[in-house]
Motif scaffolding. Structure first.
Motif, PDB file in Angstrom:
ATOM      1  N   GLU A  59       0.837  -1.202   0.000  1.00 45.50           N
ATOM      2  CA  GLU A  59       0.000   0.000   0.000  1.00 45.50           C
ATOM      3  C   GLU A  59       0.872   1.252   0.000  1.00 45.50           C
ATOM      4  N   ARG A  60       1.989   1.205   0.687  1.00 47.04           N
ATOM      5  CA  ARG A  60       2.928   2.343   0.633  1.00 47.04           C
ATOM      6  C   ARG A  60       3.417   2.559  -0.792  1.00 47.04           C
ATOM      7  N   GLY A  61       3.584   1.485  -1.531  1.00 42.27           N
ATOM      8  CA  GLY A  61       4.013   1.582  -2.926  1.00 42.27           C
ATOM      9  C   GLY A  61       2.879   1.783  -3.909  1.00 42.27           C
ATOM     10  N   LYS A  62       1.676   2.026  -3.398  1.00 37.65           N
ATOM     11  CA  LYS A  62       0.486   2.286  -4.237  1.00 37.65           C
ATOM     12  C   LYS A  62       0.209   1.141  -5.217  1.00 37.65           C
ATOM     13  N   PHE A  63       0.477  -0.102  -4.793  1.00 34.29           N
ATOM     14  CA  PHE A  63       0.089  -1.251  -5.602  1.00 34.29           C
ATOM     15  C   PHE A  63      -1.432  -1.340  -5.632  1.00 34.29           C
ATOM     16  N   ASP A  64      -1.959  -1.784  -6.754  1.00 35.99           N
ATOM     17  CA  ASP A  64      -3.406  -1.951  -6.865  1.00 35.99           C
ATOM     18  C   ASP A  64      -3.877  -3.158  -6.058  1.00 35.99           C
ATOM     19  N   ALA A  65      -3.129  -4.260  -6.150  1.00 36.27           N
ATOM     20  CA  ALA A  65      -3.591  -5.490  -5.506  1.00 36.27           C
ATOM     21  C   ALA A  65      -2.415  -6.413  -5.230  1.00 36.27           C
ATOM     22  N   VAL A  66      -2.636  -7.316  -4.285  1.00 38.70           N
ATOM     23  CA  VAL A  66      -1.774  -8.481  -4.161  1.00 38.70           C
ATOM     24  C   VAL A  66      -2.525  -9.644  -4.797  1.00 38.70           C
ATOM     25  N   PHE A  67      -1.870 -10.287  -5.733  1.00 38.02           N
ATOM     26  CA  PHE A  67      -2.485 -11.372  -6.497  1.00 38.02           C
ATOM     27  C   PHE A  67      -1.961 -12.685  -5.937  1.00 38.02           C
ATOM     28  N   LEU A  68      -2.849 -13.468  -5.330  1.00 37.20           N
ATOM     29  CA  LEU A  68      -2.459 -14.701  -4.658  1.00 37.20           C
ATOM     30  C   LEU A  68      -2.741 -15.896  -5.557  1.00 37.20           C
ATOM     31  N   ALA A  69      -1.672 -16.430  -6.144  1.00 37.08           N
ATOM     32  CA  ALA A  69      -1.785 -17.648  -6.941  1.00 37.08           C
ATOM     33  C   ALA A  69      -2.030 -18.834  -6.010  1.00 37.08           C
ATOM     34  N   ASP A  70      -2.433 -19.956  -6.602  1.00 40.95           N
ATOM     35  CA  ASP A  70      -2.675 -21.152  -5.788  1.00 40.95           C
ATOM     36  C   ASP A  70      -2.647 -22.380  -6.684  1.00 40.95           C
ATOM     37  N   VAL A  71      -2.277 -23.500  -6.119  1.00 40.54           N
ATOM     38  CA  VAL A  71      -2.427 -24.805  -6.764  1.00 40.54           C
ATOM     39  C   VAL A  71      -3.022 -25.747  -5.733  1.00 40.54           C
ATOM     40  N   VAL A  72      -3.596 -26.854  -6.200  1.00 48.27           N
ATOM     41  CA  VAL A  72      -4.208 -27.798  -5.264  1.00 48.27           C
ATOM     42  C   VAL A  72      -3.624 -29.205  -5.466  1.00 48.27           C
ATOM     43  N   GLY A  73      -2.372 -29.229  -5.902  1.00 46.19           N
ATOM     44  CA  GLY A  73      -1.654 -30.487  -6.061  1.00 46.19           C
ATOM     45  C   GLY A  73      -0.167 -30.217  -6.050  1.00 46.19           C
ATOM     46  N   ILE A  74       0.621 -31.280  -6.192  1.00 45.00           N
ATOM     47  CA  ILE A  74       2.076 -31.176  -6.180  1.00 45.00           C
ATOM     48  C   ILE A  74       2.606 -31.421  -7.588  1.00 45.00           C
ATOM     49  N   TYR A  75       3.664 -30.706  -7.959  1.00 45.03           N
ATOM     50  CA  TYR A  75       4.294 -30.848  -9.267  1.00 45.03           C
ATOM     51  C   TYR A  75       5.098 -32.148  -9.309  1.00 45.03           C
ATOM     52  N   ASP A  76       4.549 -33.160  -9.976  1.00 42.59           N
ATOM     53  CA  ASP A  76       5.201 -34.470  -9.968  1.00 42.59           C
ATOM     54  C   ASP A  76       5.351 -35.067 -11.370  1.00 42.59           C
ATOM     55  N   ILE A  77       5.332 -34.228 -12.404  1.00 42.82           N
ATOM     56  CA  ILE A  77       5.525 -34.710 -13.770  1.00 42.82           C
ATOM     57  C   ILE A  77       7.012 -34.908 -14.068  1.00 42.82           C
ATOM     58  N   TYR A  78       7.853 -33.958 -13.664  1.00 36.90           N
ATOM     59  CA  TYR A  78       9.288 -34.026 -13.952  1.00 36.90           C
ATOM     60  C   TYR A  78       9.908 -35.241 -13.265  1.00 36.90           C
ATOM     61  N   GLY A  79      10.490 -36.123 -14.086  1.00 39.54           N
ATOM     62  CA  GLY A  79      11.078 -37.342 -13.551  1.00 39.54           C
ATOM     63  C   GLY A  79      10.061 -38.298 -12.976  1.00 39.54           C
TER      64      GLY A  79
ATOM     65  N   SER B 223       8.151 -37.862 -10.573  1.00 40.82           N
ATOM     66  CA  SER B 223       8.382 -37.860  -9.128  1.00 40.82           C
ATOM     67  C   SER B 223       8.080 -36.479  -8.566  1.00 40.82           C
ATOM     68  N   ARG B 224       7.668 -36.456  -7.306  1.00 43.60           N
ATOM     69  CA  ARG B 224       7.454 -35.182  -6.616  1.00 43.60           C
ATOM     70  C   ARG B 224       8.720 -34.676  -5.932  1.00 43.60           C
ATOM     71  N   ASP B 225       9.811 -35.437  -5.998  1.00 46.26           N
ATOM     72  CA  ASP B 225      10.989 -35.135  -5.186  1.00 46.26           C
ATOM     73  C   ASP B 225      11.587 -33.764  -5.488  1.00 46.26           C
ATOM     74  N   ALA B 226      11.725 -33.408  -6.772  1.00 43.95           N
ATOM     75  CA  ALA B 226      12.332 -32.118  -7.119  1.00 43.95           C
ATOM     76  C   ALA B 226      11.496 -30.967  -6.572  1.00 43.95           C
ATOM     77  N   ALA B 227      10.175 -31.084  -6.686  1.00 51.97           N
ATOM     78  CA  ALA B 227       9.299 -30.023  -6.186  1.00 51.97           C
ATOM     79  C   ALA B 227       9.353 -29.921  -4.673  1.00 51.97           C
ATOM     80  N   VAL B 228       9.307 -31.043  -3.996  1.00 52.88           N
ATOM     81  CA  VAL B 228       9.316 -31.023  -2.533  1.00 52.88           C
ATOM     82  C   VAL B 228      10.672 -30.557  -2.018  1.00 52.88           C
ATOM     83  N   ARG B 229      11.747 -31.036  -2.638  1.00 49.28           N
ATOM     84  CA  ARG B 229      13.092 -30.692  -2.180  1.00 49.28           C
ATOM     85  C   ARG B 229      13.337 -29.181  -2.231  1.00 49.28           C
ATOM     86  N   ASP B 230      12.847 -28.528  -3.307  1.00 45.94           N
ATOM     87  CA  ASP B 230      13.154 -27.115  -3.510  1.00 45.94           C
ATOM     88  C   ASP B 230      11.954 -26.206  -3.271  1.00 45.94           C
ATOM     89  N   ALA B 231      10.937 -26.709  -2.560  1.00 42.76           N
ATOM     90  CA  ALA B 231       9.782 -25.884  -2.170  1.00 42.76           C
ATOM     91  C   ALA B 231       9.091 -25.243  -3.369  1.00 42.76           C
TER      92      ALA B 231
END
Length: 461
Positions: free
Chosen positions: A48-68, A70-78
């Motif tokens: 608000e100090r920077g006069k931003f219009d909004a905070v845009f909150l992205a979301d997902v409802v699953g874990i990224y587990d296509i690469y390899g 496996s979910r390991d890369a996603a979980v390991r690196d948050a």
């Protein structure tokens, strides 16, 4: 007054968002503090100090587990996990601010419209009309499995379901309760006039919702609608429903073309194309001098995780980059039921045909082509140039470290943009929709499919 840049902060209620691997940076306090109320109130006050219009909150409802596979890369690196429910952060931030608005991402594939309508009405009440809804259809197979499906719904079927979902919530928000249904008549012992509360009696392919809506109308009734569909089916959906769209392209000219395409589609659906604002993504690394900014960028690049970036790309496109072994072949588009615009960005929509090697190399460092690195004047030049050439209305600003990158932007870039007259110095009054489209425009405009369902509602309310 000349057209001014609108700015959203692109964020997530998670340990990390899209700054892959930068959880290791000692100043990235979000990693440990994203669970704290104070973190979110401080962030909101900074924006608000920077006069931003909004905070845009992205979301997902699953874990990224296509690469390899496996979910390991996603979980390991948050990679967007661990992740909290973004809806709960909004009232906290609203209480700490007066003008900042909040765009909440909610999937139409895994929510029910009846419950969703009440949650959004509640948040619009609590924020005094500062709410937007980013409509998504979700692309992670792990989400489908966790919501009890054998496999992910097909891409176009998700949009068909989303169309009906929006039809239901429009009826609940716009047609269920008339203006002045709450009479609070002590003498006649009537809090709400039953004659002004209506069932919606929706019966469709996916939903049966008799109604009425559980919540009384909020200031905006329907929150401001955001959408980012880039496929032909997604573009039609955005043109029909969205008031704010997300677009992107490898050049400002291509971004401008995407914007015009959506507006043309909107006009064909009977909407006024001026009722749509266009945003694109922005990443900034800024310091007092160019040399210091370049040093910052190199520091961030040294902490970058290519594995995390590939994991996020795999989930959003369905392309498992671990399976591409012939490095000198062309990286070709293939249809998946994931995000089709993201898949097209490095294939058929890229101005140059890329090899697998070039694609993989592109994940080794933060994307320099999509970042502006420099001193405040250089960054402001880059932002203003793209703003004017692409015809966007504003940007979704990502940040390498949080809140450090946002503090840099607010303290160094915002004053420079304000000096140029392309960025607000004060907020406009009213609800989020009024701040975007003008005083008195707190409700959906005529021609919007939600507005077409109104019963017993006046713009003045």
């Amino acid at each position: 007054m000349s057209k001014q840049i609108r700015m959203n902060a692109f964020d997530m209620t998670s340990a990390m968002h899209n700054s892959h691997g930068l959880w290791k940076h000692p100043l990235n306090v979000r990693t440990s503090r994203y669970k704290d109320l104070d973190y979110w109130t401080e962030l909101a006050q900074l924006l608000e100090r920077g006069k931003f219009d909004a905070v845009f909150l992205a979301d997902v409802v699953g874990i990224y587990d296509i690469y390899g596979q496996s979910r390991d890369a996603a979980v390991r690196d948050a990679v967007q996990v661990p992740l909290n429910d973004p809806a709960f952060a909004i009232p906290i931030m609203a209480q700490a601010t007066k003008h900042l608005s909040f765009a909440l991402t909610v999937s139409t594939t895994y929510e029910h419209p009846y419950a969703h309508a009440r949650r959004m009405s509640t948040l619009d009440h609590l924020t005094k009309g500062r709410l937007a809804w980013n409509v998504v259809t979700s692309y992670l197979p792990s989400a489908a499995r966790n919501f009890g499906l054998q496999e992910m719904m097909k891409h176009d079927d998700r949009y068909e379901m989303a169309d009906e979902f929006l039809d239901v919530v429009y009826k609940l928000w716009e047609a269920s309760w008339e203006d002045h249904a709450i009479v609070h008549d002590v003498e006649n012992r009537m809090f709400t006039d039953p004659a002004k509360v209506h069932e919606i009696n929706h019966a469709g392919k996916y939903y049966r919702v008799p109604g009425p809506h559980l919540s009384e109308p909020s200031l905006q009734r329907t929150p401001v609608i955001y959408q980012a569909g880039g496929s032909p089916r997604g573009s039609d959906f955005a043109a029909r429903h969205a008031e704010c769209i997300f677009v992107g392209g490898p050049t400002p000219a291509q971004t401008k073309q995407y914007i015009q395409d959506i507006k043309n589609r909107a006009e064909s659906f009977g909407r006024n194309p001026d009722h749509i604002k266009a945003f694109t993504f922005l990443n900034v690394v800024v310091a007092e001098t160019t040399k210091e900014a370049e040093a910052k960028y190199e520091e961030y690049a040294s902490l970058w995780s290519s594995e995390a970036a590939k994991a996020q790309y795999g989930g959003s496109t369905g392309y498992d980059l671990s399976q591409y072994s012939d490095l000198d072949t062309s990286f070709e588009y293939k249809h998946t039921e994931h995000g089709q615009s993201r898949a097209a960005s490095l294939t058929k929509d890229n101005p140059k045909k890329l090899t697998v090697r070039e694609v993989l190399n592109g994940f080794e460092r933060p994307g320099r082509k999509m970042s502006i690195v420099g001193n405040p004047q250089e960054v402001a030049d880059g932002i203003q140039s793209y703003f004017e050439a692409a015809g966007v209305d504003g940007f979704n600003l990502t940040h390498m470290i949080t809140p450090g990158s946002l503090i840099d932007f607010v303290d160094l870039v915002v004053p420079e943009l304000q000096k140029r007259g392309v960025y607000k110095t004060e907020y406009e009054p009213g609800t989020f929709r009024e701040k975007l489209f003008g005083e008195g425009q707190r409700l959906l405009p005529a021609g919007h499919p939600g507005a077409n369902l109104r019963r017993g509602i006046s713009q003045d309310g």
